[in-house]
Write an enzyme that holds these catalytic residues in place. Structure first.
Site, PDB file in Angstrom:
ATOM      1  N   PHE A 190      -3.290  -6.339  17.031  1.00  0.00           N
ATOM      2  CA  PHE A 190      -3.806  -6.147  15.658  1.00  0.00           C
ATOM      3  C   PHE A 190      -3.547  -7.378  14.789  1.00  0.00           C
ATOM      4  CE2 PHE A 190      -2.412  -1.559  16.477  1.00  0.00           C
ATOM      5  CZ  PHE A 190      -3.675  -1.133  16.807  1.00  0.00           C
ATOM      6  N   GLY A 215     -26.817   9.564  -0.332  1.00  0.00           N
ATOM      7  CA  GLY A 215     -27.249   8.969   0.945  1.00  0.00           C
ATOM      8  C   GLY A 215     -27.198   7.442   0.937  1.00  0.00           C
ATOM      9  N   GLN A 235     -19.812   9.882  -2.938  1.00  0.00           N
ATOM     10  CA  GLN A 235     -20.426  11.147  -3.349  1.00  0.00           C
ATOM     11  C   GLN A 235     -21.461  10.909  -4.449  1.00  0.00           C
ATOM     12  OE1 GLN A 235     -19.519  13.416  -1.359  1.00  0.00           O
ATOM     13  NE2 GLN A 235     -20.763  15.053  -2.200  1.00  0.00           N
ATOM     14  N   PRO A 239       1.769  -3.845  21.234  1.00  0.00           N
ATOM     15  CA  PRO A 239       1.085  -2.649  21.748  1.00  0.00           C
ATOM     16  C   PRO A 239       2.017  -1.430  21.761  1.00  0.00           C
ATOM     17  CG  PRO A 239       0.555  -4.542  23.104  1.00  0.00           C
ATOM     18  CD  PRO A 239       1.599  -5.006  22.133  1.00  0.00           C
ATOM     19  N   GLU A 262       3.551  -9.464   0.769  1.00  0.00           N
ATOM     20  CA  GLU A 262       2.350  -8.932   1.418  1.00  0.00           C
ATOM     21  C   GLU A 262       1.922  -7.642   0.722  1.00  0.00           C
ATOM     22  OE1 GLU A 262       2.690  -8.069   5.612  1.00  0.00           O
ATOM     23  OE2 GLU A 262       0.633  -7.345   5.749  1.00  0.00           O
ATOM     24  N   ALA A 269       2.621 -12.464  13.427  1.00  0.00           N
ATOM     25  CA  ALA A 269       2.539 -11.529  14.560  1.00  0.00           C
ATOM     26  C   ALA A 269       3.842 -10.748  14.688  1.00  0.00           C
ATOM     27  CB  ALA A 269       2.227 -12.290  15.846  1.00  0.00           C
TER      28      ALA A 269
HETATM   29  C1  FAD Z   1      -6.991  -4.358  10.821  1.00  0.00           C
HETATM   30  C2  FAD Z   1      -5.514  -4.496  11.052  1.00  0.00           C
HETATM   31  C3  FAD Z   1      -4.897  -5.712  10.810  1.00  0.00           C
HETATM   32  C4  FAD Z   1      -3.530  -5.875  11.075  1.00  0.00           C
HETATM   33  N1  FAD Z   1      -2.964  -7.109  10.907  1.00  0.00           N
HETATM   34  C5  FAD Z   1      -1.680  -7.302  11.349  1.00  0.00           C
HETATM   35  C6  FAD Z   1      -1.094  -8.627  11.350  1.00  0.00           C
HETATM   36  O1  FAD Z   1      -1.710  -9.606  10.905  1.00  0.00           O
HETATM   37  N2  FAD Z   1       0.150  -8.770  11.849  1.00  0.00           N
HETATM   38  C7  FAD Z   1       0.868  -7.714  12.347  1.00  0.00           C
HETATM   39  O2  FAD Z   1       1.991  -7.919  12.797  1.00  0.00           O
HETATM   40  N3  FAD Z   1       0.349  -6.464  12.343  1.00  0.00           N
HETATM   41  C8  FAD Z   1      -0.902  -6.233  11.873  1.00  0.00           C
HETATM   42  N4  FAD Z   1      -1.439  -4.971  11.875  1.00  0.00           N
HETATM   43  C9  FAD Z   1      -0.661  -3.889  12.440  1.00  0.00           C
HETATM   44  C10 FAD Z   1      -0.126  -2.901  11.416  1.00  0.00           C
HETATM   45  O3  FAD Z   1       0.872  -3.523  10.638  1.00  0.00           O
HETATM   46  C11 FAD Z   1       0.381  -1.687  12.217  1.00  0.00           C
HETATM   47  O4  FAD Z   1      -0.777  -1.003  12.676  1.00  0.00           O
HETATM   48  C12 FAD Z   1       1.250  -0.793  11.390  1.00  0.00           C
HETATM   49  O5  FAD Z   1       2.474  -1.412  11.105  1.00  0.00           O
HETATM   50  C13 FAD Z   1       1.541   0.542  12.111  1.00  0.00           C
HETATM   51  O6  FAD Z   1       1.959   0.304  13.408  1.00  0.00           O
HETATM   52  P1  FAD Z   1       1.246   1.060  14.634  1.00  0.00           P
HETATM   53  O7  FAD Z   1      -0.209   0.937  14.481  1.00  0.00           O
HETATM   54  O8  FAD Z   1       1.871   0.568  15.887  1.00  0.00           O
HETATM   55  O9  FAD Z   1       1.595   2.591  14.429  1.00  0.00           O
HETATM   56  P2  FAD Z   1       2.927   3.341  14.867  1.00  0.00           P
HETATM   57  O10 FAD Z   1       4.109   2.587  14.464  1.00  0.00           O
HETATM   58  O11 FAD Z   1       2.796   3.737  16.292  1.00  0.00           O
HETATM   59  O12 FAD Z   1       2.813   4.654  13.967  1.00  0.00           O
HETATM   60  C14 FAD Z   1       1.732   5.596  14.147  1.00  0.00           C
HETATM   61  C15 FAD Z   1       1.759   6.602  13.010  1.00  0.00           C
HETATM   62  O13 FAD Z   1       3.014   7.288  13.023  1.00  0.00           O
HETATM   63  C16 FAD Z   1       3.639   7.153  11.754  1.00  0.00           C
HETATM   64  N5  FAD Z   1       5.077   7.039  11.964  1.00  0.00           N
HETATM   65  C17 FAD Z   1       5.730   6.092  12.673  1.00  0.00           C
HETATM   66  N6  FAD Z   1       7.047   6.313  12.642  1.00  0.00           N
HETATM   67  C18 FAD Z   1       7.237   7.412  11.884  1.00  0.00           C
HETATM   68  C19 FAD Z   1       8.374   8.144  11.451  1.00  0.00           C
HETATM   69  N7  FAD Z   1       9.603   7.750  11.783  1.00  0.00           N
HETATM   70  N8  FAD Z   1       8.202   9.223  10.668  1.00  0.00           N
HETATM   71  C20 FAD Z   1       6.956   9.631  10.325  1.00  0.00           C
HETATM   72  N9  FAD Z   1       5.830   8.983  10.693  1.00  0.00           N
HETATM   73  C21 FAD Z   1       5.972   7.887  11.460  1.00  0.00           C
HETATM   74  C22 FAD Z   1       3.059   5.911  11.120  1.00  0.00           C
HETATM   75  O14 FAD Z   1       3.117   5.998   9.723  1.00  0.00           O
HETATM   76  C23 FAD Z   1       1.633   5.955  11.625  1.00  0.00           C
HETATM   77  O15 FAD Z   1       0.896   6.801  10.774  1.00  0.00           O
HETATM   78  C24 FAD Z   1      -2.780  -4.774  11.539  1.00  0.00           C
HETATM   79  C25 FAD Z   1      -3.397  -3.521  11.722  1.00  0.00           C
HETATM   80  C26 FAD Z   1      -4.747  -3.384  11.492  1.00  0.00           C
HETATM   81  C27 FAD Z   1      -5.378  -2.042  11.750  1.00  0.00           C
END
Ligand code: FAD
Length: 376
Positions: free
Chosen positions: A155, A337, A333, A127, A239, A123
């Site tokens: 997540f 369908g 593609q 959020p 990972e 983890a």
């Molecule tokens: C199905 C699923 C399973 C997951 N499992 C785990 C888990 O087991 N443990 C865990 O800890 N997390 C887990 N995650 C979380 C995942 O690692 C995060 O979603 C990921 O690290 C991105 O963080 P965020 O979603 O908060 O996006 P944000 O950090 O808010 O970023 C949003 C977007 O902005 C871009 N961005 C951010 N900063 C910059 C920057 N400086 N310059 C340009 N672009 C930027 C990012 O690339 C992304 O496209 C999981 C996510 C999913 C969807």
């Protein structure tokens, strides 16, 4: 990639496990949004959780990146990425315990994890954000023999069923130096979870975790206070390799599905595979998969030689997610369908593509990391 005999044998064992125990149930488990807990024990019996873990706990003794890649590549053949992601969350949750847990913590958790009796999750993400790991805000405040943990994680893969969550917490000041890793047993008072519904990876259990004054015994700290960021970064290398291999496996499955369809489906009196435009699509898929797999093989060799090719792993993860995305589109593609119907592996993988470009370090963050490592 030439594989030693014992690795080829291992690949066959994993392939049989996937074909017999997973693939026949994939559509049903995906719709149910879970797979049976018993699958961990079956995987444990085959030794699939043991790579990189000490023999005294039931592991294989050494880290072997090729074995790990074989697991990921073969598991991808089931056609549902959420199942390996959740089944093997141990490989993101438990390595920091092996690397930095006290002997007591290792003895409590690792044998149960290796046999499939206990599930570990990792983890990091909150959020408030996942990419900016150094600025996480969940706190762990020392109080006598325990840390009092407060905050939220989201997540989290295997978040609903994990017995232990390796959790990034702030024990010190702002920034990376204030982060620590703490294992949180999920039966402690004040720990709770809610499930999340997703675009793909339906069978994977994903949750938001809540920590409300959870008193975690200090013996569950991994390493020293302030070592969390380094441990997290180390963990990411493995990972990412696991994800790359899974994406290569998924891309190959998409190619195979598209090729089978193109050979059988007739339009205007001839099989699709006789049309140049379709043949070129298939070759382009194959070309990208081969290039990605060759790069992955080189990285496996380097990791097994003791290197930590951080920039290359980050770049290759982007290469793999873009290859998977390309193959998912082209396979869809070619199937037309039929690829839009639920239960079809092409439909499932198409929905799963996005998570690979986001989780484990998003494409933007991977490219930025590579730029810094390369001194750009
Ligand atoms: C199905 C699923 C399973 C997951 N499992 C785990 C888990 O087991 N443990 C865990 O800890 N997390 C887990 N995650 C979380 C995942 O690692 C995060 O979603 C990921 O690290 C991105 O963080 P965020 O979603 O908060 O996006 P944000 O950090 O808010 O970023 C949003 C977007 O902005 C871009 N961005 C951010 N900063 C910059 C920057 N400086 N310059 C340009 N672009 C930027 C990012 O690339 C992304 O496209 C999981 C996510 C999913 C969807």
């Amino acid at each position: 990639m030439r594989e030693p005999d014992e690795h080829r044998l291992f690949r066959r064992t994993v392939a049989e496990f996937v074909a017999n125990e997973i693939t026949p149930h994939v559509a049903e488990w995906d719709e149910a949004e879970e797979f049976p807990r018993d699958l961990y024990r079956k995987a444990g019996e085959l030794g699939l959780f043991g790579i990189g873990f000490a023999e005294e706990h039931g592991g294989l003794g050494t880290h072997d990146a090729l074995l790990l890649a074989i697991v990921a590549e073969e598991l991808a053949q089931c056609g549902a990425g959420g199942i390996p992601a959740s089944l093997f969350s141990n490989y993101i949750g438990a390595p920091p315990i092996q690397a930095a847990g006290t002997p007591e913590t290792q003895a409590e958790i690792l044998p149960r994890m290796l046999s499939g009796d206990a599930v570990c999750a990792l983890a990091i993400t909150e959020p408030g954000g996942g990419s900016d790991v150094a600025n996480l805000s969940t706190t762990a405040v020392a109080d006598g023999d325990v840390y009092i943990v407060n905050g939220q994680k989201t997540f989290i893969t295997s978040g609903m069923r994990a017995d232990y969550v390796t959790t990034a917490v702030r024990t010190g000041d702002d920034g990376a130096a204030g982060l620590s890793l703490l294992v949180v047993p999920t039966d402690l008072p004040g720990f709770s979870t809610t499930p999340l519904q997703k675009m793909g990876w339906w069978a994977s259990d994903t949750a938001t975790l809540y920590f409300d004054d959870v008193a975690v015994p200090k013996r569950y700290l991994l390493g020293e206070e302030g070592q969390g960021f380094g441990l997290i970064m180390l963990n990411f290398n493995h990972e990412r390799l696991f994800m790359i291999a899974g994406m290569v496996g998924g891309s190959r499955l998409l190619f195979d599905e598209a090729l089978d369809w193109a050979r059988e489906r007739e339009t205007f009196g001839r099989p699709l595979a006789t049309r140049q435009v379709v043949r070129h699509k298939l070759v382009e898929m194959d070309r990208r998969i081969n290039a990605t797999r060759a790069w992955m093989a080189e990285l496996i060799d380097r990791v097994d030689a003791g290197e930590a090719p951080v920039a290359q792993l980050a770049e290759c993860k982007v290469q793999a997610s873009r290859t998977l995305e390309f193959c998912a589109r082209e396979a869809s593609q070619i199937l037309g369908g039929a690829s839009y119907l639920r239960g079809n592996p092409v439909e499932r993988l198409y929905r799963e593509v996005r998570v690979n470009a986001i989780g484990g370090g998003s494409e933007e963050i991977m490219i930025d990391l590579a730029a810094r490592q390369l001194g750009i």
